[in-house]
Motif scaffolding. Structure first.
Motif, short mmCIF file in Angstrom:
data_model
loop_
_atom_site.label_atom_id
_atom_site.label_comp_id
_atom_site.label_asym_id
_atom_site.label_seq_id
_atom_site.Cartn_x
_atom_site.Cartn_y
_atom_site.Cartn_z
N ILE A 180 -14.88 1.54 -2.91
CA ILE A 180 -13.58 1.30 -3.55
C ILE A 180 -12.51 2.19 -2.94
CG2 ILE A 180 -12.32 1.54 -5.72
CD1 ILE A 180 -13.97 -0.87 -5.82
N SER A 181 -12.84 3.45 -2.72
CA SER A 181 -11.87 4.38 -2.14
C SER A 181 -11.45 3.93 -0.74
CB SER A 181 -12.48 5.79 -2.07
OG SER A 181 -12.78 6.28 -3.36
N MET A 182 -12.41 3.46 0.06
CA MET A 182 -12.08 2.98 1.40
C MET A 182 -11.20 1.74 1.34
SD MET A 182 -13.24 5.03 3.65
CE MET A 182 -13.09 3.97 5.11
N GLN A 183 -11.48 0.86 0.38
CA GLN A 183 -10.65 -0.33 0.21
C GLN A 183 -9.21 0.04 -0.11
OE1 GLN A 183 -12.84 -2.60 -2.82
NE2 GLN A 183 -13.05 -4.23 -1.33
N MET A 184 -9.02 0.99 -1.02
CA MET A 184 -7.67 1.36 -1.41
C MET A 184 -6.95 2.11 -0.28
SD MET A 184 -7.22 -0.08 -4.26
CE MET A 184 -8.33 -1.35 -3.54
N LYS A 185 -7.70 2.88 0.50
CA LYS A 185 -7.09 3.53 1.66
C LYS A 185 -6.60 2.48 2.65
CE LYS A 185 -8.02 6.85 5.36
NZ LYS A 185 -9.04 7.75 5.98
N ARG A 186 -7.40 1.46 2.85
CA ARG A 186 -7.00 0.37 3.75
C ARG A 186 -5.78 -0.36 3.21
NH1 ARG A 186 -10.40 -5.15 4.35
NH2 ARG A 186 -8.87 -6.35 5.56
N LEU A 187 -5.78 -0.61 1.87
CA LEU A 187 -4.66 -1.33 1.25
C LEU A 187 -3.36 -0.55 1.41
CD1 LEU A 187 -3.69 -3.71 -0.57
CD2 LEU A 187 -4.25 -2.26 -2.53
N GLU A 188 -3.42 0.76 1.15
CA GLU A 188 -2.20 1.57 1.19
C GLU A 188 -1.74 1.85 2.62
OE1 GLU A 188 -2.17 4.25 -2.83
OE2 GLU A 188 -3.52 4.94 -1.23
N GLU A 189 -2.68 2.21 3.50
CA GLU A 189 -2.29 2.67 4.83
C GLU A 189 -2.12 1.55 5.84
OE1 GLU A 189 -4.98 5.66 6.12
OE2 GLU A 189 -4.56 7.01 4.42
N ASP A 190 -3.01 0.56 5.82
CA ASP A 190 -2.99 -0.48 6.86
C ASP A 190 -2.22 -1.73 6.45
OD1 ASP A 190 -4.59 1.25 8.27
OD2 ASP A 190 -6.46 0.26 7.72
N VAL A 191 -2.34 -2.12 5.17
CA VAL A 191 -1.75 -3.39 4.76
C VAL A 191 -0.33 -3.20 4.22
CG1 VAL A 191 -2.00 -5.39 3.23
CG2 VAL A 191 -4.04 -4.32 4.23
N LEU A 192 -0.17 -2.39 3.21
CA LEU A 192 1.13 -2.25 2.54
C LEU A 192 2.00 -1.15 3.15
CD1 LEU A 192 0.00 -2.55 -1.18
CD2 LEU A 192 0.98 -4.34 0.26
N GLN A 193 1.34 -0.12 3.68
CA GLN A 193 2.06 1.06 4.16
C GLN A 193 2.91 1.66 3.05
OE1 GLN A 193 4.11 0.03 7.81
NE2 GLN A 193 2.20 -0.49 8.86
N ARG A 194 2.39 1.62 1.85
CA ARG A 194 3.01 2.17 0.65
C ARG A 194 1.91 2.73 -0.25
NH1 ARG A 194 6.81 0.96 3.24
NH2 ARG A 194 8.80 -0.03 2.63
N SER A 195 2.21 3.77 -0.99
CA SER A 195 1.27 4.30 -1.98
C SER A 195 1.36 3.46 -3.24
CB SER A 195 1.58 5.77 -2.30
OG SER A 195 1.37 6.58 -1.16
#
Length: 284
Positions: A38-53
């Motif tokens: 789950i943590s890796m998924q959210m890191k990918r979502l924030e950093e790679d996809v959205l580029q937003r926290s």
């Protein structure tokens, strides 16, 4: 046209689970993944996809950022449409049966809309509804799905919503001023009855349990007649009732959790599809 990255449905499903459960650990259990995944998924979502926290982290607690709040609304809509497309195209003529258990409390408030939408989508599915108190439903092993009320810290299954218990009486009456105060409550096995009695004991307010029933409609009929005060989940108290609080000298009551349990033995596409409708219906 800008070439934005796509958002995987599994990322959104994990994101919504974190928002609903208030943390990564419970979210991981809800979506059957490890916490590290789950943590890796959210890191990918924030950093790679959205580029937003989308989360503010405070130790083990997480809160949504303003951007996360915006994403949550879109994520729910996307997942709902995603599920509708798959079930409509892959199971357009779903047949079978499903057995669901629920306390009487939720039948009139939530089930009509849920079952109506489910019947429109899957008219050939037979739904068998069993109305029993939560403590009895927890002991049954023959149901496909069960909706039960749980105390905070004892949640199992999928969280549907959290609600506060509130005091209520009929308007035009001051039943709460009677001593001992007459109460209309569920039977002794219901933990909300113990909560109500303990709360009154803490303020040394004399009371008596004057009416008991496993049926919410029966209890509310007694309250409507001005014969007793009751304590129920706030969503179950009708608009014609008067809520009681600190101004009337009543103690505050705790929060409770409504959860959905799935059978470990009787899982099917039919039951899982109804489960999705139940989850959505309790958010409305």
């Amino acid at each position: 046209m800008a070439n934005y990255p796509s958002i995987d449905a599994e990322l959104l499903r994990s994101f919504v689970a974190i928002a609903d459960h208030g943390g990564f650990t419970r979210a991981a259990e809800a979506v059957n993944r490890t916490q590290s995944a789950i943590s890796m998924q959210m890191k990918r979502l924030e950093e790679d996809v959205l580029q937003r926290s989308v989360f503010e982290r405070d130790g083990r607690q997480v809160r949504l950022t303003p951007e996360g709040q915006i994403l949550l609304g879109y994520a729910r809509r996307i997942l709902k449409l995603h599920g509708e497309v798959l079930t409509t195209l892959r199971e357009p003529h779903m047949v079978g049966s499903v057995r669901i258990g629920t306390p009487d409390d939720y039948v009139m408030r939530f089930l009509p809309g849920i079952l109506s939408r489910f019947a429109q989508a899957y008219p050939l599915v037979q739904v068998e509804v069993h109305c029993e108190p939560s403590y009895q439903l927890l002991q049954r092993r023959d149901l496909d799905l069960s909706i039960v009320t749980r105390e905070p810290g004892t949640e199992i299954g999928q969280l549907l919503r959290r609600e506060r218990f509130v005091w209520a009486e009929a308007p035009g009456f001051n039943t709460h001023e009677q001593r001992p105060m007459p109460l209309a409550m569920f039977n002794t096995e219901c933990f909300c009855r113990a909560w109500a009695c303990n709360a009154l004991d803490s303020l040394e307010i004399p009371y008596r349990v004057a009416y008991t029933s496993p049926s919410l409609s029966a209890l509310m009929a007694v309250v409507s007649a001005g014969l007793a005060v009751t304590a129920q989940l706030q969503s179950l108290v009708t608009a014609d009732m008067r809520l009681l609080g600190e101004a009337e000298g009543m103690p505050e009551l705790p929060m409770s959790s409504i959860v959905l349990l799935r059978s470990e033995r009787n899982q099917s596409q039919v039951s899982e599809t109804l489960a999705e409708h139940i989850v959505e219906g309790f958010r409305l």
